[in-house]
Design an enzyme around this catalytic site. Structure first.
Site: not given
Length: 414
Positions: A383, A144, A178-179, A81, A83
């Site tokens: 994150h 991520d 996705e997030e 992903h 984002d």
């Protein structure tokens, strides 16, 4: 140090702000995600991939034909992903490489006294002597899942430059959002065209995941009754205190702070309001489907009990399932995990199958008819501003993806 192609790609991708937006109501939730989508599409074409497209959602689809003579093999997909998490800014990421990490503290930002320390993150010590890519402490890094993107793109480069490496048809996809839980809302499984796939969106090198949480969200509304506090005896119903009472009735240790492995939890994510009305947002997680249903019933039972106490309608809970444990959809295809494990073993990496304490696009895709376990991408501390990824993990995972493709090609697909 001389940078490998996967590292160059990663450092380039993290410069592009692709932070997604919760509750936007559109896909992609932020148009800027398409900046990376079109860059990746152009890069795929430059590598010689002919079939490349970007749809209205910003999803990138690409296909590499099978080698001559093995067109009948199952097609394998690789997905990551684009984002980054809304939790911490992904704008103006200033990544740098700490060469030959010595096992001590890493000063990310001297002016702001931001330090990445093995005292707080002891897993750093396993990378002593390696090279770590870190932030300047003011943003997340974006490993991520831009690490996964860079690894997949480098795999593509290898396949395009090594025609002697026989493989079946390979499918590539890069997805938005996705997030914020909408990564597969616009994903077209039929258009993608893979029989099986892997998301490359996991943690440290060596991890293979095909079990994830069952997940639900809870929006709790508490209706109180306000009155002047000087005359409130026997009349006031303080919604904030009622919300606290609800929280106290949940199992104390079924909380993220006390759980690990396969242990589930209730997690209070937000609490706001006044005496008159309060709102609480929870998430429920459990690997076991029966326990998951029991947790949802626990929420309903507490609401019922407190409504008996405070009056009907004082507590209302909207419970919505988010995703389910993909194990039931992936376990019937053990060769997916076997090939991933063997690829790691062949390259000297210790493989470990671990449960995901979260979700993955692969879970929803598996329930959409595309069995899709999750592979490591190499990063840590996702994150947040203390996120990092070892250079050697990026490089090794790129090789692992190529080896998985080779094993599918030489094993007749399964």
């Amino acid at each position: 140090m001389d940078m490998s192609s996967v590292v160059k790609r990663f450092l380039n991708y993290v410069r592009i702000d692709t932070q997604s937006v919760p509750n936007a109501g559109v896909i992609p939730s932020s148009e800027k995600q398409k900046n990376l989508a079109f860059l990746l599409a152009d890069e795929l074409k430059e590598l010689g991939v002919v079939t490349v497209s970007v749809d209205e959602s910003g999803t990138v689809y690409a296909s590499i034909p099978a080698s001559a003579g093995i067109e009948n093999l199952p097609s394998i997909g690789f997905i990551a992903h684009m984002d980054t998490s809304p939790a911490v800014s992904g704008k103006d990421v200033r990544a740098r490489i700490v060469s030959n990490y010595d096992g001590g503290d890493i000063v990310l930002n001297e002016a702001q006294r931001i330090v990445l320390s093995p005292v707080d993150y002891p897993e750093m010590l396993q990378y002593k002597g390696q090279d770590l890519i870190v932030t300047d402490g003011t943003t997340l890094l974006g490993a991520d899942d831009k690490a996964g993107i860079a690894e997949i793109m480098t795999m593509v480069e290898t396949l395009m430059n090594r025609p002697e490496l026989s493989h079946g048809e390979i499918k590539i996809a890069f997805t938005p959002d996705e997030e914020v839980g909408h990564g597969t809302d616009a994903f077209d499984v039929k258009r993608f065209g893979a029989d099986f796939a892997y998301t490359v969106d996991g943690g440290q090198l060596g991890e293979i995941e095909y079990e994830n949480f069952n997940a639900a969200s809870v929006n709790l509304t508490i209706s109180g009754k306000n009155i002047h506090p000087g005359y409130a005896k026997g009349k006031m119903k303080n919604a904030l205190l009622m919300a606290m009472e609800f929280q106290q009735m949940l199992p104390v240790f079924d909380n993220p702070s006390f759980t690990e492995g396969y242990e589930g939890f209730f997690h209070l994510e937000a609490l706001s309001g006044t005496v008159e009305q309060a709102r609480a947002e929870y998430i429920i997680r459990d690997h076991d489907r029966n326990s998951f249903e029991t947790r949802k019933e626990c929420i309903r039972s507490i609401c019922s009990y407190l409504n008996d106490k405070y009056g009907e309608g004082a507590f209302t809970a909207e419970i919505e399932d988010s995703y389910y444990n993909m194990k039931e959809k992936v376990a019937p295809y053990p060769f997916l995990m076997d090939h991933a494990r063997q690829a790691m073993i062949n390259l000297g990496v210790e493989a470990s199958i671990v449960p995901i304490r979260g979700g993955t696009d692969g879970a929803r895709l598996s329930f959409m008819g595309l069995p899709c376990p999750n592979l490591c991408a190499g990063g840590h501390n996702f994150h947040g501003r203390f996120e990092y990824v070892p250079v050697q993990s990026l490089e090794k995972i790129s090789d692992i993806l190529v080896e998985i493709v080779r094993l599918f090609g030489t094993a007749g697909g399964v």
